[in-house]
Design a protein around this motif. Structure first.
Motif, mmCIF file in Angstrom:
data_model
loop_
_atom_site.group_PDB
_atom_site.id
_atom_site.type_symbol
_atom_site.label_atom_id
_atom_site.label_comp_id
_atom_site.label_asym_id
_atom_site.label_seq_id
_atom_site.Cartn_x
_atom_site.Cartn_y
_atom_site.Cartn_z
ATOM 1 N N SER A 7 0.977 -1.244 -0.064
ATOM 2 C CA SER A 7 -0.365 0.523 -0.890
ATOM 3 C C SER A 7 0.466 1.441 0.022
ATOM 4 N N ARG A 26 -8.019 7.228 -0.478
ATOM 5 C CA ARG A 26 -8.207 6.274 -1.089
ATOM 6 C C ARG A 26 -7.256 6.522 -2.422
ATOM 7 N N ASP A 38 -5.627 5.142 -7.385
ATOM 8 C CA ASP A 38 -6.793 4.428 -6.527
ATOM 9 C C ASP A 38 -5.925 3.467 -5.355
ATOM 10 N N ASP A 40 -6.103 0.769 -3.779
ATOM 11 C CA ASP A 40 -6.272 -0.511 -4.287
ATOM 12 C C ASP A 40 -5.349 -1.261 -5.014
#
Length: 87
Positions: A7, A26, A38, A40
């Motif tokens: 991440s 996000r 984004d 994710d």
């Protein structure tokens, strides 16, 4: 494949920096190359890249994919019709 720091790692330049993830938002914004995505999606791209670098593939995941069909699917039985008995 351990997902440590995915991440915080940029999928474009590969550099990991906690400053690229401000707060719990996000948005992933790399402080080194300026890549934005984004959070994710960026992490999933990095996980896939790590798997490919170590000889894995997208199909080589932790999901259960049976190599052979289960025995229940191979031995599917059909009921034979019984002759009608009149009595």
């Amino acid at each position: 494949m351990p997902p440590f720091h995915t991440s915080q790692t940029c999928a474009a330049c590969g550099r990991a920096d906690p400053q690229s993830r401000k707060g719990c938002g996000r948005l992933f914004a790399c402080v080194h190359c300026g890549h934005e995505d984004d959070a994710d999606h960026n992490a999933s791209v990095e996980i896939e890249a790590r798997a490919r670098r170590t000889g894995g593939s997208v199909n080589n995941s932790t999901r259960r994919h049976p190599l052979v069909p289960s025995p229940a699917l191979r031995r599917r039985r059909t009921r034979e019709t019984q002759p009608a008995t009149s009595g």
